[in-house]
Design an enzyme around this catalytic site. Sequence first.
Site, PDB file in Angstrom:
ATOM      1  N   THR A 119      -3.633   7.039   9.390  1.00 20.10           N
ATOM      2  CA  THR A 119      -3.752   5.910   8.480  1.00 20.10           C
ATOM      3  C   THR A 119      -5.206   5.456   8.532  1.00 20.10           C
ATOM      4  OG1 THR A 119      -2.909   3.708   7.921  1.00 20.10           O
ATOM      5  CG2 THR A 119      -3.093   4.220  10.248  1.00 20.10           C
ATOM      6  N   GLY A 120      -5.622   4.757   7.490  1.00 22.54           N
ATOM      7  CA  GLY A 120      -6.998   4.273   7.483  1.00 22.54           C
ATOM      8  C   GLY A 120      -7.818   4.902   6.374  1.00 22.54           C
ATOM      9  N   THR A 167      -0.734   2.657   4.800  1.00 19.86           N
ATOM     10  CA  THR A 167       0.002   3.909   4.636  1.00 19.86           C
ATOM     11  C   THR A 167       1.121   4.035   5.659  1.00 19.86           C
ATOM     12  OG1 THR A 167      -1.962   5.017   3.865  1.00 19.86           O
ATOM     13  CG2 THR A 167      -0.288   6.419   4.857  1.00 19.86           C
ATOM     14  N   ARG A 214      -9.001   9.061  -7.582  1.00 20.46           N
ATOM     15  CA  ARG A 214      -9.320   9.265  -6.161  1.00 20.46           C
ATOM     16  C   ARG A 214      -8.052   9.657  -5.385  1.00 20.46           C
ATOM     17  NH1 ARG A 214      -7.485   6.909  -1.052  1.00 20.46           N
ATOM     18  NH2 ARG A 214      -9.222   6.962   0.413  1.00 20.46           N
ATOM     19  N   VAL A 215      -8.197  10.648  -4.534  1.00 19.72           N
ATOM     20  CA  VAL A 215      -7.111  11.052  -3.640  1.00 19.72           C
ATOM     21  C   VAL A 215      -7.640  10.972  -2.219  1.00 19.72           C
ATOM     22  CG1 VAL A 215      -5.678  12.995  -2.903  1.00 19.72           C
ATOM     23  CG2 VAL A 215      -5.959  12.514  -5.346  1.00 19.72           C
ATOM     24  N   GLY A 216      -6.854  10.385  -1.344  1.00 15.82           N
ATOM     25  CA  GLY A 216      -7.287  10.253   0.054  1.00 15.82           C
ATOM     26  C   GLY A 216      -6.712  11.363   0.924  1.00 15.82           C
ATOM     27  N   ASP A 217      -6.620  11.054   2.199  1.00 13.03           N
ATOM     28  CA  ASP A 217      -6.140  12.037   3.176  1.00 13.03           C
ATOM     29  C   ASP A 217      -4.618  12.231   3.147  1.00 13.03           C
ATOM     30  OD1 ASP A 217      -6.065   9.260   4.154  1.00 13.03           O
ATOM     31  OD2 ASP A 217      -5.067  10.159   5.883  1.00 13.03           O
ATOM     32  N   SER A 239       0.813  -1.223   0.000  1.00 12.68           N
ATOM     33  CA  SER A 239       0.000   0.000   0.000  1.00 12.68           C
ATOM     34  C   SER A 239       0.841   1.267   0.000  1.00 12.68           C
ATOM     35  CB  SER A 239      -0.945   0.006   1.203  1.00 12.68           C
ATOM     36  OG  SER A 239      -0.209  -0.225   2.371  1.00 12.68           O
ATOM     37  N   THR A 284       1.650   6.923   0.428  1.00 11.51           N
ATOM     38  CA  THR A 284       0.726   5.797   0.250  1.00 11.51           C
ATOM     39  C   THR A 284       0.391   5.584  -1.216  1.00 11.51           C
ATOM     40  OG1 THR A 284      -1.402   4.917   1.032  1.00 11.51           O
ATOM     41  CG2 THR A 284      -1.373   7.214   0.377  1.00 11.51           C
ATOM     42  N   GLY A 291      -9.274   7.208   4.194  1.00 13.85           N
ATOM     43  CA  GLY A 291      -8.948   8.619   3.987  1.00 13.85           C
ATOM     44  C   GLY A 291     -10.160   9.530   4.003  1.00 13.85           C
TER      45      GLY A 291
HETATM   46  C1  SD4 Z   1      -6.002   6.631   1.968  1.00 12.80           C
HETATM   47  N1  SD4 Z   1      -5.280   6.750   4.266  1.00 12.80           N
HETATM   48  O1  SD4 Z   1      -5.691   6.822   0.803  1.00 12.80           O
HETATM   49  C2  SD4 Z   1      -4.916   6.370   2.926  1.00 12.80           C
HETATM   50  C3  SD4 Z   1      -4.417   4.998   2.739  1.00 12.80           C
HETATM   51  C4  SD4 Z   1      -5.102   3.986   3.449  1.00 12.80           C
HETATM   52  O2  SD4 Z   1      -6.369   2.037   3.274  1.00 12.80           O
HETATM   53  O3  SD4 Z   1      -5.077   4.023   4.629  1.00 12.80           O
HETATM   54  N2  SD4 Z   1      -5.691   3.045   2.722  1.00 12.80           N
HETATM   55  O4  SD4 Z   1      -7.163   6.615   2.365  1.00 12.80           O
END
Ligand code: SD4
Length: 336
Positions: free
Chosen positions: A244-245, A193, A221-224, A91, A211, A247
């Site tokens: 982490t987690g 992440t 898509r873009v996360g946090d 990841s 990540t 996003g």
């Molecule tokens: C996201 N927090 O892109 C990051 C990566 C992650 O499960 O935790 N993915 O959401």
Amino acid sequence: MKRREFIQNAALSTLAVGTLQACNTAIPEQTKDVPPIPEADGNRSPLVISTWNHGLPANTAAWDILRAGGQALDAVEAGVRTAEANPEVSSVGYGGWPDREGQVTLDACIMDHKSNAGAVAFLQHIKHPISVARKVMEETPHVMLVGEGALQFALDQGFRKEELLTEKALEAYRNWREKSQYKPVINIENHDTISMLALDVRNNIAGACTTSGAAWKMHGRVGDSPLIGSGLFLDNEVGGAAATGLGEAIIKTAGSAMVVELMRNGASPEEACKEVVDRIERIYRNSPDREYLQVGFIALNKAGGYGSYCLRPGFNYAVQHGEMESTLIDATYKIS
Ligand code: SD4
């Protein structure tokens, strides 16, 4: 190595910098305004903390820099690069699982003790997005570059275009394609992440987060993780936090910035992380997405206090400081 030895090492490094300054005016920009190293004052610097078990080797790389009296910024960049380069980490960076089009797209951000920040998002073909993020911070008037523009910038800066989709990731993608159901998996193989926070011997904080994002995400898509304030935030007067987690949940609460603000108002690192996880849990209480919701935060404060909190069991983080070898700690969690 004991704290006393760090101080000695750090003092030697400062001496070396001083000597350099005396005989060579072309010293790197970063060393010009290094404040004096504080006396031993009961705090725990240097210290490094990072997410998941891939945080252990990452901390080791960061530690090599910190114990020599190096800067937190250099330490966090070097630290998370180990996860970016490791094809077994599914990841982050090279070997990261792709989006639902089969393309690996990467997000990263970095922040230093002066609140300088740099980020890249939706970046393809570059193995070390964290180093591109640092270049954005240092070489441009901007904080974030995305997609094609980020790639062009990276190439202009001398980064090499590479294939990041490994055979193993391609196989995982082909398996997923058989059903093509989008459902994030909590605690993916206990790898996720990598976020890292470091406190150097000058008591300066820096952070990095990198990540490949949620596996099988929509293309684009873009996360946090690349968002300053969500995946990472720090204020050198207070402390730092990283996430982490899922996003989307972290973005909705401005998670890492909120953790730092709670610490500013007196919360311990763990209390601050817990308060934001509680808020996220309330937001998602009646949501169908709750079933696969996992979020976790790490935080440290200026005195070298650190802590973590997550929604569900499974999240762990790695810590190393003068009185402790690199150690993996299970985060406290809210619901079983
Ligand atoms: C996201 N927090 O892109 C990051 C990566 C992650 O499960 O935790 N993915 O959401």
